[in-house]
Design a protein around this motif. Structure first.
Motif, mmCIF file in Angstrom:
data_model
loop_
_atom_site.group_PDB
_atom_site.id
_atom_site.type_symbol
_atom_site.label_atom_id
_atom_site.label_comp_id
_atom_site.label_asym_id
_atom_site.label_seq_id
_atom_site.Cartn_x
_atom_site.Cartn_y
_atom_site.Cartn_z
ATOM 1 N N HIS A 29 -4.217 -5.883 41.249
ATOM 2 C CA HIS A 29 -5.055 -5.004 40.449
ATOM 3 C C HIS A 29 -5.677 -4.145 41.476
ATOM 4 O O HIS A 29 -7.014 -4.606 41.976
ATOM 5 N N GLN A 33 -9.629 -3.668 41.367
ATOM 6 C CA GLN A 33 -10.338 -4.810 41.557
ATOM 7 C C GLN A 33 -10.733 -5.130 43.115
ATOM 8 O O GLN A 33 -11.327 -6.180 43.591
ATOM 9 N N LEU A 52 -11.047 -17.612 33.988
ATOM 10 C CA LEU A 52 -10.708 -16.161 33.456
ATOM 11 C C LEU A 52 -11.389 -15.380 32.667
ATOM 12 O O LEU A 52 -11.675 -14.303 32.954
ATOM 13 N N TRP A 62 -14.827 -14.460 33.726
ATOM 14 C CA TRP A 62 -14.760 -13.533 34.932
ATOM 15 C C TRP A 62 -14.484 -12.124 34.588
ATOM 16 O O TRP A 62 -14.924 -11.332 35.034
ATOM 17 N N LEU A 63 -13.692 -12.158 33.398
ATOM 18 C CA LEU A 63 -13.092 -10.746 33.217
ATOM 19 C C LEU A 63 -14.372 -10.030 32.448
ATOM 20 O O LEU A 63 -14.542 -8.954 32.720
ATOM 21 N N GLU A 82 -14.149 -2.297 36.427
ATOM 22 C CA GLU A 82 -13.096 -1.224 35.839
ATOM 23 C C GLU A 82 -13.649 -0.333 35.115
ATOM 24 O O GLU A 82 -13.012 1.023 35.141
ATOM 25 N N ARG A 100 -2.493 -5.096 29.034
ATOM 26 C CA ARG A 100 -3.189 -5.930 29.951
ATOM 27 C C ARG A 100 -2.598 -7.604 29.568
ATOM 28 O O ARG A 100 -2.513 -7.919 30.594
ATOM 29 N N PHE A 101 -2.936 -7.998 28.705
ATOM 30 C CA PHE A 101 -2.564 -9.189 28.404
ATOM 31 C C PHE A 101 -2.732 -9.126 26.646
ATOM 32 O O PHE A 101 -3.478 -8.130 26.027
ATOM 33 N N HIS A 154 0.470 -10.356 32.059
ATOM 34 C CA HIS A 154 -0.043 -11.425 32.178
ATOM 35 C C HIS A 154 0.585 -12.615 31.183
ATOM 36 O O HIS A 154 0.465 -12.196 30.062
ATOM 37 N N GLU A 213 -1.802 -17.985 31.839
ATOM 38 C CA GLU A 213 -2.352 -18.184 33.201
ATOM 39 C C GLU A 213 -3.325 -19.341 32.839
ATOM 40 O O GLU A 213 -3.548 -20.228 33.954
ATOM 41 N N HIS A 226 1.667 -14.921 36.845
ATOM 42 C CA HIS A 226 0.813 -16.330 36.710
ATOM 43 C C HIS A 226 1.891 -17.452 36.083
ATOM 44 O O HIS A 226 2.318 -18.310 37.021
ATOM 45 N N SER A 251 -5.158 -16.650 43.244
ATOM 46 C CA SER A 251 -5.732 -16.479 42.075
ATOM 47 C C SER A 251 -5.781 -17.626 41.201
ATOM 48 O O SER A 251 -7.047 -17.803 40.773
ATOM 49 N N LEU A 311 -9.567 -19.016 40.249
ATOM 50 C CA LEU A 311 -10.192 -18.898 38.801
ATOM 51 C C LEU A 311 -9.906 -20.362 38.135
ATOM 52 O O LEU A 311 -10.047 -20.374 37.069
ATOM 53 N N ASP A 328 -2.457 -10.920 43.274
ATOM 54 C CA ASP A 328 -3.570 -10.915 42.211
ATOM 55 C C ASP A 328 -5.045 -10.586 42.442
ATOM 56 O O ASP A 328 -5.727 -11.047 41.967
#
Ligand code: GUN
Ligand code: FE
Length: 426
Positions: free
Chosen positions: A70, A73, A85, A88-89, A97, A198-199, A225, A228, A267, A292, A296, A318
């Protein structure tokens, strides 16, 4: 484009199978028109007089591919490493972002990123940008100038994000994506667009449907993703009650590999058997991101199982789930976590070897870009020169022992040269 023939001289190492690294001490690696033309202990007469860069017994290895990173990031890597995860996002990644709506901020951050990745052993990468079209185009402009080859994706996300980082509707997201593709698809020599939902938690079904249509129309590859983190997987089950496993949430919209849809899924830490079977059937690439997954606390991907199943697999940093952009470090981390998996989880899953992680970091991930990651004749000439002059030793080491040291000690200062498709980067 200037077509040239030249050679690098040194100890040449490249993967000849998952379990074997071919070693050619004191040899010449010839590049002709951007492609590998052969390895020779003496230069054949046809090549007499070509320029030779003598690396003075450095190791010469294929360029490394970072199959999942990313870019936005990068500048906060190693900050906020005490969350899982989803937390953290929300707390770290999304607020950062969101700043990329400001092009001046984006320029500062992306300039730092491209500068560092240019200096690394990475020659190819598949990167996420942000949802912002202008900032993603700027990232593509900056990456183009480095000479590295990259897929770069404008991110799609129209649900479950903060107001400051969410597209207003599936339609807005799709229109932005089309405008972006039209702008960039023929603009660059080194950089190509890749579709980047993104996912699943970030993309409504309506958006996924639009992206499936766009994929068919523009024939773009896809990155996202998959499986993960356990909370993420439970969430996807709730969001997509019609699917038997996470991968189906992409597959039902034609965004999960198969003919004409090269796909990278990052992942794959917790894939059930049916998911792995579909990954294999569709030829989906797994991007294994060991560091990663540790940071995470996502878990340890069963890479031994993936290698035995014969699925396509490469390695990813990652960033900024991972803190190191060094693919040498990523190789070392992959070996280490595989040992923990073996000791703690499955004593039939033998740890990864140097040969195996070298394979994944070179031709394993490189093959996503075509004939890349090997020095076999006809492969694109991506090469990295590794010097261990800064790592003195009194004893004799074999070339593979020297390579092992350079992987574990993974220091950019030991990277003394890099070529991508025959072009000298430094
Ligand atoms: N899943 C969705 N977005 C992200 C991200 O930015 N990083 C990681 N590691 N996983 C994600
Ligand atoms: Fe990621």
């Amino acid at each position: 484009m200037k077509q040239t023939t030249f050679a690098l001289k040194g100890t040449i190492c490249y993967s000849q199978s998952q379990n074997q690294i071919g070693v050619y001490p004191d040899s010449y690696l010839v590049c002709e028109n951007g492609l590998c033309a052969g390895i020779f202990s003496e230069l054949p007469e046809a090549y007499h007089g070509i320029p030779v860069r003598d690396t003075e017994d450095s190791l010469i290895i294929p360029g490394l591919t970072d199959l999942h990173i990313h870019a936005p990031q990068y500048s906060f890597r190693s900050v906020g490493m005490d969350m899982e995860l989803l937390q953290w996002l929300d707390n770290i990644a999304f607020p950062e972002e969101a700043k990329f709506s400001d092009l001046e901020y984006a320029r500062k951050s992306y300039s730092i990123f491209v500068n560092d990745v240019k200096r690394s052993a990475t020659t190819r990468l598949s990167a996420f940008g942000t949802l912002h079209v202008k900032a993603t185009e700027l990232l593509m402009d900056l990456m183009e100038e480095t000479g590295l080859k990259a897929y770069i994706g404008k991110v799609n996300m129209d649900r479950n994000g903060p107001d400051i980082l969410q597209e207003k509707s599936a339609r807005d997201s799709a229109l932005d994506t089309i405008a972006w593709i039209e702008e960039v698809q023929d603009k660059y020599k080194n950089v190509r667009p890749i579709l980047t939902p993104r996912f699943t938690p970030s993309c409504t079904d309506e958006l996924m449907k639009e992206l499936g249509r766009i994929q068919k129309q523009y024939h773009l590859p896809v990155q996202s993703h998959l499986s993960e983190n356990l909370s993420e997987i439970s969430w996807v089950k709730e969001l997509c009650p019609n699917t038997a496993f996470y991968g189906e949430a992409y597959d039902q919209f034609g965004l999960f590999g198969g003919e004409g849809c090269p796909t990278i899924m990052a992942h794959c830490v917790h894939c059930p058997d049916e998911e792995l079977a579909l990954i294999k059937k569709r030829g989906v690439y797994i991007a294994h991101c060991s560091q990663s997954n540790t940071n995470l606390a996502s878990g340890i991907a069963p890479v031994r199982r993936y290698l035995e199943a014969g699925v396509k697999i490469g390695l990813g940093s990652d960033i900024a789930g991972g803190f190191s952009v060094s693919m040498l470090r990523v190789m070392a981390d992959s070996i280490q976590t595989s040992k923990l998996y073996w000791r703690l989880k499955d004593n039939a899953a033998k740890p990864l070897t140097l040969e195996e992680v070298f394979y994944m970091a070179t031709v394993g991930g490189g093959s996503f870009f075509g004939k890349v990651g090997s020095f076999e004749k006809g492969y694109e000439f991506d090469a990295v020169i590794l010097s261990d002059r800064n790592l003195p030793y009194p004893q004799e080491f074999t070339p593979l022992q020297r390579l092992e040291r350079l992987v574990y000690l993974s220091d950019d200062r030991n990277i003394t040269g890099k070529y991508v498709a025959g072009t000298r980067i430094f």
